[in-house]
Design a protein around this motif. Structure first.
Motif, PDB file in Angstrom:
ATOM      1  N   SER A 130      15.623-138.577  13.982  1.00  0.00           N
ATOM      2  CA  SER A 130      16.762-138.729  12.120  1.00  0.00           C
ATOM      3  C   SER A 130      18.192-138.614  13.177  1.00  0.00           C
ATOM      4  N   GLU A 147      14.901-137.982   5.211  1.00  0.00           N
ATOM      5  CA  GLU A 147      15.417-138.215   3.452  1.00  0.00           C
ATOM      6  C   GLU A 147      16.787-137.278   3.826  1.00  0.00           C
ATOM      7  N   GLU A 198      19.363-141.087   4.593  1.00  0.00           N
ATOM      8  CA  GLU A 198      19.394-141.819   3.210  1.00  0.00           C
ATOM      9  C   GLU A 198      20.492-141.759   2.304  1.00  0.00           C
ATOM     10  N   ASP A 239       8.563-136.396   8.926  1.00  0.00           N
ATOM     11  CA  ASP A 239       9.226-138.110   9.337  1.00  0.00           C
ATOM     12  C   ASP A 239      10.524-137.569   8.451  1.00  0.00           C
ATOM     13  N   ARG A 240       9.599-137.539   7.241  1.00  0.00           N
ATOM     14  CA  ARG A 240      10.642-138.459   5.696  1.00  0.00           C
ATOM     15  C   ARG A 240      11.237-137.204   5.641  1.00  0.00           C
ATOM     16  N   TYR A 241      10.804-135.782   6.084  1.00  0.00           N
ATOM     17  CA  TYR A 241      11.968-134.508   5.382  1.00  0.00           C
ATOM     18  C   TYR A 241      13.385-135.049   6.312  1.00  0.00           C
TER      19      TYR A 241
END
Length: 323
Positions: free
Chosen positions: A135, A86, A90, A81-83
């Protein structure tokens, strides 16, 4: 003439967007992590640029095309998720407010046709099941929420793209030896929308020129997997008519689940969850081809020529991946 910043301008899409900008008399400037083809370049990392740095950079630009971000071919360390957030969300949280403050009139984001599927088939629960699609949905929601009377924002929903660009290796390169061989060709049920890179370039510049707002599926055709494999094989030199047999769905599912197991053992997590990917890829991932023509003025690229370009570029090799 409009001055346009193409973020990720050295990739397949970026280079064709630059070509379309030149064709229509605009000036394109690339922002990428390293210098490359596609016009005047600014070297920078979109993940590290602050809002103030974006504001300074965008001074004098009338438009921005965001053709960068994290795509579904990357398999990051878990959790994914974070990848993907970002890479896809972001940067826009800093870029879009800066674009408005800098006086840009239009921002175009190169997104994914999985957001089209998310809207069309809510029962598939795509954003819930796949971190990459989540995302892209978040990207579109945030970006369109930033639009106002001063800043037009459009999201291009892009399927599999064919064509070539300097220094880019096509997604289909590993399959080309098989397509050119005498081994039997097999394809599963289902299908996908496809587009030439030239068509994506037309859509992006059309959205800029029209200050279009909203989400726009981009496609030249909707093809079954069997049709797509046959046309690629013909482009690779197989004698026509090309025969393509049926690949059983159970084989597709088993193969994808096996790949998923390998990723889990390696501590990695793909953006498209292999547990749900078979049912997705075995569906008809088709879009309304008329939208980009009527709304963005796209005339369409030469799809057969883009297939041939993909084969030639695959045989030549090159760095990186190009969808």
């Amino acid at each position: 003439m409009t001055r346009v910043l193409v973020v990720g301008g050295t990739g397949l899409l970026g280079q064709h967007i630059h070509a379309e900008l030149r064709e229509r008399g605009h000036e394109g400037v690339t922002l990428a992590r390293r210098a490359g083809p596609g016009g005047t370049s600014i070297v920078g990392d979109v993940l590290r640029l602050s809002a103030d740095e974006w504001l300074e950079m965008l001074s004098g630009f009338g438009g921005v095309v965001f053709a960068a971000g994290a795509d579904d071919r990357r398999v990051p360390r878990a959790p994914a998720d974070r990848y993907f957030l970002e890479g896809n969300v972001e940067p826009l949280r800093r870029l879009l407010p800066a674009a408005r403050r800098a006086g840009c009139r239009s921002v175009v984001i190169c997104g994914s046709y999985f957001t089209t599927m998310h809207r069309s088939y809510p029962q598939w629960r795509l954003a819930e099941r796949h971190s990459y699609i989540r995302s892209r949905v978040n990207q579109a929601e945030y970006a369109l929420g930033q639009a106002d009377d001063q800043l037009a924002v459009s999201v291009l929903e892009i399927p599999f793209v064919f064509g070539s660009a300097e220094g880019c290796r096509p997604l289909w390169a590993p399959a080309v030896p098989w397509l050119r061989s005498r081994f039997p060709l097999l394809a599963p049920v289902g299908g996908t929308a496809v587009a030439s890179a030239a068509t994506v370039g037309q859509a992006a510049v059309g959205a800029l020129e029209r200050a279009a707002g909203g989400q726009f599926p981009v496609a030249d055709a909707n093809l079954t997997w069997r049709d797509l494999i046959a046309r690629l094989a013909a482009a690779a030199g197989r004698r026509e008519p090309v025969a393509v047999g049926r690949l059983p769905s159970v084989v597709v599912g088993a193969g994808l689940r096996g790949i998923g197991l390998g990723h889990r053992l390696a501590g990695r997590e793909p953006g498209l969850d292999q547990a749900w990917l078979p049912s997705l890829l075995l569906s008809e991932l088709f879009v309304d081809e008329s939208v980009c023509r009527t709304e963005l003025g796209v005339t369409g690229g030469d799809l057969e020529a883009s297939f041939r370009d993909t084969i030639v570029a695959s045989l030549k090799g090159g760095r990186g991946w190009a969808r």
